[in-house]
Design a protein around this motif. Structure first.
Motif, PDB file in Angstrom:
ATOM      1  N   ARG A 109      -3.522  -9.033   4.475  1.00 55.98           N
ATOM      2  CA  ARG A 109      -4.440  -9.803   3.636  1.00 55.98           C
ATOM      3  C   ARG A 109      -5.403 -10.603   4.500  1.00 55.98           C
ATOM      4  O   ARG A 109      -4.996 -11.245   5.459  1.00 55.98           O
ATOM      5  N   ASP A 115       1.589  -7.290   6.708  1.00 57.13           N
ATOM      6  CA  ASP A 115       0.688  -7.816   5.682  1.00 57.13           C
ATOM      7  C   ASP A 115      -0.698  -8.006   6.299  1.00 57.13           C
ATOM      8  O   ASP A 115      -0.845  -8.690   7.303  1.00 57.13           O
ATOM      9  N   PRO A 135      -1.923  -3.630   2.712  1.00 55.55           N
ATOM     10  CA  PRO A 135      -2.870  -4.461   1.972  1.00 55.55           C
ATOM     11  C   PRO A 135      -2.300  -4.994   0.656  1.00 55.55           C
ATOM     12  O   PRO A 135      -2.552  -4.460  -0.413  1.00 55.55           O
ATOM     13  N   LYS A 136      -1.526  -6.058   0.753  1.00 54.63           N
ATOM     14  CA  LYS A 136      -0.967  -6.682  -0.449  1.00 54.63           C
ATOM     15  C   LYS A 136      -2.057  -7.400  -1.224  1.00 54.63           C
ATOM     16  O   LYS A 136      -3.076  -7.799  -0.663  1.00 54.63           O
ATOM     17  N   ASN A 137      -1.827  -7.574  -2.520  1.00 55.02           N
ATOM     18  CA  ASN A 137      -2.712  -8.389  -3.334  1.00 55.02           C
ATOM     19  C   ASN A 137      -2.510  -9.858  -2.960  1.00 55.02           C
ATOM     20  O   ASN A 137      -1.475 -10.225  -2.391  1.00 55.02           O
ATOM     21  N   MET A 138      -3.474 -10.688  -3.305  1.00 63.92           N
ATOM     22  CA  MET A 138      -3.375 -12.107  -2.950  1.00 63.92           C
ATOM     23  C   MET A 138      -2.170 -12.786  -3.592  1.00 63.92           C
ATOM     24  O   MET A 138      -1.661 -13.769  -3.060  1.00 63.92           O
ATOM     25  N   ASN A 165       0.738 -11.513  -3.702  1.00 69.62           N
ATOM     26  CA  ASN A 165       1.874 -10.925  -2.999  1.00 69.62           C
ATOM     27  C   ASN A 165       2.460  -9.676  -3.677  1.00 69.62           C
ATOM     28  O   ASN A 165       3.536  -9.236  -3.339  1.00 69.62           O
TER      29      ASN A 165
END
Length: 139
Positions: A96, A94, A61-64, A66
């Motif tokens: 997201r 990934d 779960p990467k942040n938006m 990256n």
């Protein structure tokens, strides 16, 4: 080759499985864990043995933007635990917006709010796994 897809949440783990040809991902189950990762890995191991799974695909779960946040670091740590305990290759994918995509799929199918809550994590796991399978096929 058969794969298991995992979507690690804070209280649940969504599980998906590929068919034996490694082409199609399907939702399988949800495991409640309350952050007891040793017991959670025991449950995953039972599924892997029963379904003869070759490799594991775990959502990252990467942040938006990256970057890697707390949840992504937990997934990386969990990947290490899985590899050590199960001696299987673990791929990070990934994830997201997979929960948003899963919600949209369930809404399009007129799934009630109560039922969506029960199946959302396994649907997200199947999206994670299908993304991986499609990338592998296109290599």
């Amino acid at each position: 080759m058969r794969y298991i897809g995992l979507d690690l949440g804070s209280k649940t783990l969504g599980v998906a499985l590929s068919d034996t040809t490694g082409l199609i991902a399907s939702s399988y189950t949800i495991i409640r864990h309350n952050e007891d990762y040793d017991s959670l890995i025991d449950e995953i191991e039972k599924i892997i043995d029963e379904k003869k799974v070759d490799e594991i695909v775990l959502g990252l779960p990467k942040n938006m933007n990256n970057t890697l946040g707390e949840k992504a670091n937990l997934s990386i740590k969990f990947k290490g635990m899985l590899e050590q305990r199960l001696a299987k290759k673990v791929h990070l994918i990934d994830e997201r917006l997979t929960t948003v995509e899963a919600t949209n799929i369930l809404l399009l199918n007129d799934t009630s709010r109560k039922k969506r809550k029960k199946v959302i994590d396994s649907v997200a796991a199947s999206i994670i796994l299908q993304t991986f399978l499609d990338r592998e096929r296109n290599k």
